[in-house]
Design a protein around this motif. Structure first.
Motif, PDB file in Angstrom:
ATOM      1  N   SER A 176      45.635  38.806  36.713  1.00  0.00           N
ATOM      2  CA  SER A 176      45.325  37.579  35.979  1.00  0.00           C
ATOM      3  C   SER A 176      46.631  36.853  35.675  1.00  0.00           C
ATOM      4  O   SER A 176      47.717  37.444  35.702  1.00  0.00           O
ATOM      5  N   THR A 177      46.515  35.565  35.370  1.00  0.00           N
ATOM      6  CA  THR A 177      47.722  34.755  35.164  1.00  0.00           C
ATOM      7  C   THR A 177      48.546  35.269  33.977  1.00  0.00           C
ATOM      8  O   THR A 177      49.768  35.117  33.959  1.00  0.00           O
ATOM      9  N   ASN A 178      47.883  35.892  32.990  1.00  0.00           N
ATOM     10  CA  ASN A 178      48.652  36.392  31.846  1.00  0.00           C
ATOM     11  C   ASN A 178      49.412  37.689  32.169  1.00  0.00           C
ATOM     12  O   ASN A 178      50.094  38.240  31.293  1.00  0.00           O
ATOM     13  N   GLN A 179      49.305  38.142  33.393  1.00  0.00           N
ATOM     14  CA  GLN A 179      50.107  39.276  33.832  1.00  0.00           C
ATOM     15  C   GLN A 179      51.354  38.833  34.605  1.00  0.00           C
ATOM     16  O   GLN A 179      52.107  39.672  35.114  1.00  0.00           O
ATOM     17  N   THR A 180      51.580  37.543  34.673  1.00  0.00           N
ATOM     18  CA  THR A 180      52.833  37.034  35.208  1.00  0.00           C
ATOM     19  C   THR A 180      53.958  37.484  34.286  1.00  0.00           C
ATOM     20  O   THR A 180      53.935  37.195  33.085  1.00  0.00           O
ATOM     21  N   SER A 181      54.940  38.197  34.836  1.00  0.00           N
ATOM     22  CA  SER A 181      55.964  38.795  33.990  1.00  0.00           C
ATOM     23  C   SER A 181      57.028  39.468  34.865  1.00  0.00           C
ATOM     24  O   SER A 181      56.895  39.562  36.085  1.00  0.00           O
ATOM     25  N   MET A 182      58.073  39.954  34.203  1.00  0.00           N
ATOM     26  CA  MET A 182      59.043  40.840  34.832  1.00  0.00           C
ATOM     27  C   MET A 182      58.597  42.273  34.538  1.00  0.00           C
ATOM     28  O   MET A 182      58.401  42.637  33.367  1.00  0.00           O
ATOM     29  N   TYR A 183      58.443  43.072  35.604  1.00  0.00           N
ATOM     30  CA  TYR A 183      58.025  44.469  35.443  1.00  0.00           C
ATOM     31  C   TYR A 183      59.215  45.381  35.736  1.00  0.00           C
ATOM     32  O   TYR A 183      59.864  45.274  36.781  1.00  0.00           O
ATOM     33  N   LEU A 184      59.475  46.268  34.799  1.00  0.00           N
ATOM     34  CA  LEU A 184      60.624  47.160  34.896  1.00  0.00           C
ATOM     35  C   LEU A 184      60.167  48.609  34.873  1.00  0.00           C
ATOM     36  O   LEU A 184      59.388  49.014  34.013  1.00  0.00           O
ATOM     37  N   VAL A 235      54.364  37.272  44.635  1.00  0.00           N
ATOM     38  CA  VAL A 235      53.425  36.221  44.238  1.00  0.00           C
ATOM     39  C   VAL A 235      52.039  36.653  44.688  1.00  0.00           C
ATOM     40  O   VAL A 235      51.827  36.950  45.867  1.00  0.00           O
ATOM     41  N   LYS A 236      51.108  36.712  43.754  1.00  0.00           N
ATOM     42  CA  LYS A 236      49.739  37.136  44.044  1.00  0.00           C
ATOM     43  C   LYS A 236      48.758  36.131  43.463  1.00  0.00           C
ATOM     44  O   LYS A 236      49.097  35.353  42.560  1.00  0.00           O
ATOM     45  N   ARG A 237      47.539  36.193  43.971  1.00  0.00           N
ATOM     46  CA  ARG A 237      46.497  35.306  43.473  1.00  0.00           C
ATOM     47  C   ARG A 237      45.640  36.020  42.427  1.00  0.00           C
ATOM     48  O   ARG A 237      45.495  37.251  42.459  1.00  0.00           O
ATOM     49  N   THR A 238      45.073  35.244  41.543  1.00  0.00           N
ATOM     50  CA  THR A 238      44.162  35.781  40.530  1.00  0.00           C
ATOM     51  C   THR A 238      43.065  36.605  41.190  1.00  0.00           C
ATOM     52  O   THR A 238      42.473  36.172  42.192  1.00  0.00           O
TER      53      THR A 238
END
Lengths: 113, 111
Positions: free
Chosen positions: B82-90, B12-15
């Motif tokens: 940024s919030t639009n980078q909230t995702s699952m990274y594989l 969990v990170k901040r903008t």
């Protein structure tokens, strides 16, 4: 047209039945084909690879490839509830020095006990 | 057995924060890849590397950079989350012209 197309499902089959998952691809020069299984919240796991026309069997899984029709499928015999997952089809045409895979968006399989 | 590991399962990170995601493989694979996966959009390739210090952009490189200083390690950097980078990274790795093996994934939330 998407490069790799799969029916998103859900595909629902009863326990013990054969599940048939299908995938079509648009690039005729594609040379290798893969099926991945992805459980909810987990990463994709390779279950089958196929490189030449025909069938390839591994346990309960059979991959089928028809390059003339640009079609690859995965059959799961004696389906079990533990097979319930999203199945991703991936295609590679060995462009350049790397092997980028083009993934379909996956088919959700639900095996009903 | 091929083993691909990723530094965190959940993050969990901040903008605006700079975020580092690390991936390590133990099979001497030439190729390494970073994807993100979002519901309804499938797997999308961000960057890949076919050799140490070599990298190529994938389909959605904007907002990301990568580093590969050693063959076994491939890092994904979000310069300003940024919030639009909230995702699952594989992360995945492979031998030349062979199947890809995935790590367990990092679920990143940017608030």
């Amino acid at each position: 047209q998407k490069e790799v197309e799969q029916n998103s499902g859900p595909l629902s089959v009863p326990e013990g039945a054969i599940a048939s998952l299908n995938c079509t691809y648009s690039d005729r020069v594609s040379q290798s084909f893969f099926w991945y299984r992805q459980y909810s919240g987990k990463s994709p796991e390779l279950i089958m690879s196929i490189y030449s026309n025909g069938d390839k069997e591994d346990g309960r899984f059979t991959a089928q490839l028809n390059k003339a029709s640009q079609y690859v499928s995965l059959l799961i015999r004696d389906s079990q509830p533990s097979d319930s997952a999203t199945y991703l089809c991936a295609v590679n045409n060995y462009g350049g020095a790397t092997n980028k895979l083009i993934f379909g968006t996956g088919t959700l399989l639900a095996v009903q006990p | 057995d091929v083993k691909v590991t990723q530094s965190s399962r959940y993050l969990v990170k901040r903008t605006g924060e700079k975020v580092f995601l690390e991936c390590v493989q133990d099979m001497d694979h030439e190729n390494m890849f970073w994807y993100r996966q979002d519901p309804g959009l499938g797997l999308r390739l961000i960057y890949f590397s076919y050799d140490v210090k070599m990298k190529e952009k994938g389909d959605i490189p904007e907002g990301y950079s990568v580093s590969r200083e050693k063959k076994e390690r491939f890092s994904l950097i979000l310069e300003s989350a940024s919030t639009n980078q909230t995702s699952m990274y594989l992360c995945a790795s492979s031998r030349l012209r062979s199947e890809q093996y995935f790590g367990p994934g990092t679920r990143l939330t940017v608030t």
